[in-house]
Design a protein around this motif. Structure first.
Motif, PDB file in Angstrom:
ATOM      1  N   GLY A 174      -5.808  94.344  71.746  1.00 13.22           N
ATOM      2  CA  GLY A 174      -6.758  95.150  72.484  1.00 13.22           C
ATOM      3  C   GLY A 174      -7.761  94.239  73.150  1.00 13.22           C
ATOM      4  N   TYR A 175      -9.036  94.637  73.134  1.00 10.83           N
ATOM      5  CA  TYR A 175     -10.031  93.811  73.814  1.00 10.83           C
ATOM      6  C   TYR A 175     -11.372  93.888  73.078  1.00 10.83           C
ATOM      7  CZ  TYR A 175     -12.004  98.171  75.637  1.00 10.83           C
ATOM      8  OH  TYR A 175     -12.564  99.431  75.729  1.00 10.83           O
ATOM      9  N   THR A 176     -12.177  92.864  73.320  1.00 11.21           N
ATOM     10  CA  THR A 176     -13.570  92.890  72.892  1.00 11.21           C
ATOM     11  C   THR A 176     -14.446  92.879  74.141  1.00 11.21           C
ATOM     12  OG1 THR A 176     -13.663  90.460  72.724  1.00 11.21           O
ATOM     13  CG2 THR A 176     -13.105  91.688  70.733  1.00 11.21           C
ATOM     14  N   TRP A 177     -15.572  93.546  74.058  1.00 13.40           N
ATOM     15  CA  TRP A 177     -16.529  93.594  75.161  1.00 13.40           C
ATOM     16  C   TRP A 177     -17.924  93.401  74.585  1.00 13.40           C
ATOM     17  CZ3 TRP A 177     -17.793  93.126  80.014  1.00 13.40           C
ATOM     18  CH2 TRP A 177     -19.018  93.640  80.461  1.00 13.40           C
ATOM     19  N   GLY A 178     -18.737  92.623  75.278  1.00 14.62           N
ATOM     20  CA  GLY A 178     -20.094  92.431  74.816  1.00 14.62           C
ATOM     21  C   GLY A 178     -20.871  91.508  75.725  1.00 14.62           C
ATOM     22  N   ALA A 179     -22.051  91.136  75.278  1.00 16.13           N
ATOM     23  CA  ALA A 179     -22.924  90.238  76.031  1.00 16.13           C
ATOM     24  C   ALA A 179     -22.665  88.794  75.618  1.00 16.13           C
ATOM     25  CB  ALA A 179     -24.383  90.599  75.777  1.00 16.13           C
ATOM     26  N   VAL A 180     -22.975  87.877  76.529  1.00 19.47           N
ATOM     27  CA  VAL A 180     -22.916  86.453  76.199  1.00 19.47           C
ATOM     28  C   VAL A 180     -24.315  86.027  75.758  1.00 19.47           C
ATOM     29  CG1 VAL A 180     -22.301  84.137  76.981  1.00 19.47           C
ATOM     30  CG2 VAL A 180     -21.109  86.135  77.929  1.00 19.47           C
ATOM     31  N   ARG A 181     -24.403  85.486  74.572  1.00 21.28           N
ATOM     32  CA  ARG A 181     -25.668  85.050  73.989  1.00 21.28           C
ATOM     33  C   ARG A 181     -25.563  83.586  73.577  1.00 21.28           C
ATOM     34  NH1 ARG A 181     -29.903  89.042  74.104  1.00 21.28           N
ATOM     35  NH2 ARG A 181     -28.884  91.081  74.302  1.00 21.28           N
ATOM     36  N   SER A 182     -26.688  82.964  73.392  1.00 26.40           N
ATOM     37  CA  SER A 182     -26.729  81.562  72.983  1.00 26.40           C
ATOM     38  C   SER A 182     -27.148  81.463  71.527  1.00 26.40           C
ATOM     39  CB  SER A 182     -27.723  80.797  73.864  1.00 26.40           C
ATOM     40  OG  SER A 182     -27.833  79.447  73.456  1.00 26.40           O
ATOM     41  N   ALA A 183     -26.423  80.633  70.761  1.00 24.34           N
ATOM     42  CA  ALA A 183     -26.736  80.471  69.344  1.00 24.34           C
ATOM     43  C   ALA A 183     -26.406  79.057  68.899  1.00 24.34           C
ATOM     44  CB  ALA A 183     -25.943  81.471  68.499  1.00 24.34           C
ATOM     45  N   ASP A 184     -27.153  78.566  67.932  1.00 27.07           N
ATOM     46  CA  ASP A 184     -26.733  77.368  67.204  1.00 27.07           C
ATOM     47  C   ASP A 184     -25.722  77.844  66.159  1.00 27.07           C
ATOM     48  OD1 ASP A 184     -28.512  75.849  68.663  1.00 27.07           O
ATOM     49  OD2 ASP A 184     -29.989  75.670  67.043  1.00 27.07           O
ATOM     50  N   VAL A 185     -24.507  77.356  66.255  1.00 27.91           N
ATOM     51  CA  VAL A 185     -23.438  77.772  65.342  1.00 27.91           C
ATOM     52  C   VAL A 185     -23.262  76.680  64.296  1.00 27.91           C
ATOM     53  CG1 VAL A 185     -21.008  78.395  65.129  1.00 27.91           C
ATOM     54  CG2 VAL A 185     -22.325  79.125  67.141  1.00 27.91           C
ATOM     55  N   LYS A 186     -23.411  77.061  63.019  1.00 26.49           N
ATOM     56  CA  LYS A 186     -23.333  76.088  61.932  1.00 26.49           C
ATOM     57  C   LYS A 186     -22.129  76.384  61.052  1.00 26.49           C
ATOM     58  CE  LYS A 186     -28.318  75.236  61.908  1.00 26.49           C
ATOM     59  NZ  LYS A 186     -29.558  75.120  61.104  1.00 26.49           N
ATOM     60  N   LEU A 187     -21.248  75.381  60.947  1.00 31.45           N
ATOM     61  CA  LEU A 187     -20.013  75.490  60.170  1.00 31.45           C
ATOM     62  C   LEU A 187     -19.931  74.264  59.272  1.00 31.45           C
ATOM     63  CD1 LEU A 187     -17.686  76.528  63.147  1.00 31.45           C
ATOM     64  CD2 LEU A 187     -18.639  78.056  61.427  1.00 31.45           C
ATOM     65  N   ALA A 188     -19.967  74.468  57.958  1.00 31.48           N
ATOM     66  CA  ALA A 188     -20.088  73.346  57.018  1.00 31.48           C
ATOM     67  C   ALA A 188     -21.318  72.547  57.443  1.00 31.48           C
ATOM     68  CB  ALA A 188     -18.814  72.519  57.005  1.00 31.48           C
ATOM     69  N   GLY A 189     -21.180  71.239  57.655  1.00 28.97           N
ATOM     70  CA  GLY A 189     -22.328  70.448  58.102  1.00 28.97           C
ATOM     71  C   GLY A 189     -22.380  70.251  59.593  1.00 28.97           C
ATOM     72  N   GLU A 190     -21.448  70.859  60.312  1.00 30.67           N
ATOM     73  CA  GLU A 190     -21.352  70.684  61.759  1.00 30.67           C
ATOM     74  C   GLU A 190     -22.202  71.717  62.487  1.00 30.67           C
ATOM     75  OE1 GLU A 190     -19.569  68.141  62.622  1.00 30.67           O
ATOM     76  OE2 GLU A 190     -17.981  67.871  61.124  1.00 30.67           O
ATOM     77  N   VAL A 191     -22.724  71.323  63.652  1.00 27.41           N
ATOM     78  CA  VAL A 191     -23.546  72.233  64.453  1.00 27.41           C
ATOM     79  C   VAL A 191     -23.105  72.174  65.910  1.00 27.41           C
ATOM     80  CG1 VAL A 191     -25.867  72.831  65.219  1.00 27.41           C
ATOM     81  CG2 VAL A 191     -25.523  71.894  62.923  1.00 27.41           C
ATOM     82  N   ALA A 192     -22.854  73.352  66.487  1.00 26.75           N
ATOM     83  CA  ALA A 192     -22.648  73.482  67.927  1.00 26.75           C
ATOM     84  C   ALA A 192     -23.936  74.092  68.468  1.00 26.75           C
ATOM     85  CB  ALA A 192     -21.444  74.363  68.223  1.00 26.75           C
ATOM     86  N   ALA A 193     -24.759  73.282  69.106  1.00 26.84           N
ATOM     87  CA  ALA A 193     -26.098  73.710  69.503  1.00 26.84           C
ATOM     88  C   ALA A 193     -26.071  74.534  70.781  1.00 26.84           C
ATOM     89  CB  ALA A 193     -26.998  72.498  69.693  1.00 26.84           C
ATOM     90  N   ALA A 194     -26.853  75.599  70.797  1.00 32.00           N
ATOM     91  CA  ALA A 194     -27.011  76.456  71.987  1.00 32.00           C
ATOM     92  C   ALA A 194     -25.653  76.803  72.599  1.00 32.00           C
ATOM     93  CB  ALA A 194     -27.922  75.776  73.002  1.00 32.00           C
ATOM     94  N   LEU A 195     -24.743  77.252  71.756  1.00 36.12           N
ATOM     95  CA  LEU A 195     -23.385  77.558  72.189  1.00 36.12           C
ATOM     96  C   LEU A 195     -23.312  78.989  72.728  1.00 36.12           C
ATOM     97  CD1 LEU A 195     -20.403  76.297  71.944  1.00 36.12           C
ATOM     98  CD2 LEU A 195     -20.160  77.953  70.061  1.00 36.12           C
ATOM     99  N   PRO A 196     -22.695  79.204  73.892  1.00 32.59           N
ATOM    100  CA  PRO A 196     -22.462  80.576  74.347  1.00 32.59           C
ATOM    101  C   PRO A 196     -21.439  81.272  73.446  1.00 32.59           C
ATOM    102  CG  PRO A 196     -22.332  79.021  76.187  1.00 32.59           C
ATOM    103  CD  PRO A 196     -22.290  78.214  74.916  1.00 32.59           C
ATOM    104  N   ILE A 197     -21.815  82.420  72.899  1.00 36.07           N
ATOM    105  CA  ILE A 197     -20.915  83.214  72.070  1.00 36.07           C
ATOM    106  C   ILE A 197     -20.852  84.626  72.647  1.00 36.07           C
ATOM    107  CG2 ILE A 197     -21.574  81.855  70.049  1.00 36.07           C
ATOM    108  CD1 ILE A 197     -23.031  84.370  68.989  1.00 36.07           C
ATOM    109  N   GLN A 198     -19.865  85.384  72.237  1.00 28.85           N
ATOM    110  CA  GLN A 198     -19.795  86.784  72.644  1.00 28.85           C
ATOM    111  C   GLN A 198     -20.351  87.648  71.516  1.00 28.85           C
ATOM    112  OE1 GLN A 198     -16.050  89.000  72.649  1.00 28.85           O
ATOM    113  NE2 GLN A 198     -16.517  89.803  74.692  1.00 28.85           N
ATOM    114  N   LEU A 199     -21.327  88.492  71.854  1.00 22.53           N
ATOM    115  CA  LEU A 199     -21.849  89.454  70.898  1.00 22.53           C
ATOM    116  C   LEU A 199     -21.211  90.805  71.233  1.00 22.53           C
ATOM    117  CD1 LEU A 199     -23.745  89.128  68.519  1.00 22.53           C
ATOM    118  CD2 LEU A 199     -25.601  89.975  69.947  1.00 22.53           C
TER     119      LEU A 199
END
Length: 438
Positions: free
Chosen positions: A162-187
């Motif tokens: 199917g599909y997902t729909w939402g807004a594009v937002r910016s977030a610091d994404v933290k996974l284990a000790g790794e960080v993707a800073a100010a990453l565009p994500i779909q909300l």
């Protein structure tokens, strides 16, 4: 390839809500068709076939690799904690073989953070997509704008399910000790963009709540850097991005830096791919399985390639090919943790809906081949889905269903293996991605 989300419900399921295939990311939006074809019908509640992949093959972000081992060389070494716990267990929607993790997102540059559980880990798509409802009330992430303007960006992602729909937002994404800073994500289902564009609705089931999505989100860690890539940069593409002033959305171009992006590629180190390491399980399945999502390839002692065979994927779609023991050749083939079964065409295996239900377990042989001609032998066992579901277990290495156009090596393939997914144009000891290795 857009994210693959292949979720099929149960023992008597009649539809493949989504099965493997491209991942959301890349330069071409047209790519492969809903990677893993989805059969029509309604899914039952006990097995739910899943493919966390968007429709189409994942395209590259512009600098795709070829079949030669470019970008082979010294990989920056890291001491960052790079192991995220992952698990398969029971789900509220009774969907089998759902590989889940917990993801932490923060308002960029702050300590205002939230951890979201039950996010599906998908090597068939690119980008983090979270349900807005899974975040705490009042948790406000900054808007990512559309194109070169100031209007908020809306995002559509088409999957086999199917599909997902939402807004594009910016977030610091933290996974284990790794960080993707100010990453565009779909909300997903962000109330700021309440009206779903008609083109997006055309992709089928609206996966905008936890019941339809069968999770709280999708963590796309596939072989490309962005979900649409170069094909969205210079012209509007109604399959992907929209400018949404006051919630009224029209198709928009979207620069790469503002597209929903693979968080791994945005890490400071350990950013050239991932390794999924899951233990072997028995032929009757397991109630729970725990394993590791390891970031980086050749960047730490725990992610070396060792003797793994490297299969290079198509630079636009990520596909390899599969030839089965009966001589059938699938030019579109993928290795995808977001599909909950093996998916392929077979006229001799008994079917119960979209699942295969042979009277006794069947063993099949196959050969996978990369675009440079390198091959690797693999085998799979197919048991009756109704028998498997009746065990009450949640993880299976022999669950398979029908796909008429592609061969999907879904989550069952990952049990008892270390499976590597390398990201396009990133340096690895074996050359640049996209490639798979096991």
């Amino acid at each position: 390839m857009n994210a693959r989300l292949c979720l099929l419900a149960g023992a008597l399921a009649t539809a493949l809500v989504a099965c493997g295939g491209g991942g959301s990311g890349g330069t071409s939006s047209a790519a492969a068709p809903a990677s893993a074809s989805a059969a029509s019908g309604s899914a039952a509640s006990s097995g739910s076939a899943t493919s966390s992949g968007s429709s189409g093959a994942s395209s590259t972000s512009g600098t795709s690799s070829t079949s030669t081992a470019s970008n082979t060389g010294s990989v920056a070494q890291s001491t960052t904690p790079n192991v995220l716990s992952i698990a398969v267990a029971s789900t509220p929607t009774s969907t089998r073989n759902m590989l889940m993790a917990s993801v932490t997102v923060c308002v960029p540059g702050t300590s205002t953070c939230a951890t979201v559980d039950n996010v599906q880990v998908d090597t068939g798509s690119q980008g983090l997509r979270l349900l807005a409802s899974a975040l705490p009330a009042g948790f406000a992430l900054p808007v990512v704008t559309a194109g070169s303007g100031t209007d908020p960006a809306g995002s559509c992602a088409a999957f086999g399910s199917g599909y997902t729909w939402g807004a594009v937002r910016s977030a610091d994404v933290k996974l284990a000790g790794e960080v993707a800073a100010a990453l565009p994500i779909q909300l997903i289902a962000d109330p700021s963009v309440p009206t779903i564009p008609s083109v997006c609705k055309g992709f089928g089931l609206a996966m905008i709540n936890s019941t339809a999505l069968r999770s709280n989100g999708i963590l796309g860690v596939g072989p490309f850097g962005a979900d649409c890539g170069a094909s969205c940069v210079n012209q509007p593409n109604s399959s992907w991005y929209y400018a949404c002033p006051s919630g009224n959305c029209t198709p928009s171009a979207q620069p790469l830096a503002q597209q929903v992006s693979n968080p791994v590629a945005a890490f400071a180190t350990d950013n050239n791919g991932v390794v999924i390491d899951l233990p072997a399980i028995s032929s009757t399945g397991s109630s729970t399985v725990s394993g590791s999502l390891i970031f980086g390839i050749g960047s730490q002692a725990n992610n070396t390639l060792g003797g793994a065979t490297v299969l290079r994927g198509n630079s636009v779609t990520g596909f390899v090919s599969t030839t089965t023991s009966d001589g059938t050749v699938y030019s579109q083939s993928y290795i995808d943790s977001g599909s909950n079964g093996f998916f392929f065409a077979n006229t001799t295996l008994t079917r119960c809906g979209v699942w295969f239900c042979p009277s006794s377990p069947q063993s099949l042989g196959a050969t996978l081949k990369g675009v440079d001609g390198v091959t690797a032998a693999a085998s799979l066992s197919v048991a009756s889905a109704t028998t498997l579901f009746a065990t009450g277990n949640w993880a299976f290495n022999n669950l398979a269903g029908y796909n008429g156009s592609a061969f999907g090596w879904g989550l069952p393939f990952f049990f008892g293996r270390r499976v590597y997914t390398a990201i396009e144009a990133q340096t690895t000891p074996a050359g640049a991605g996209p490639f798979y290795a096991f």
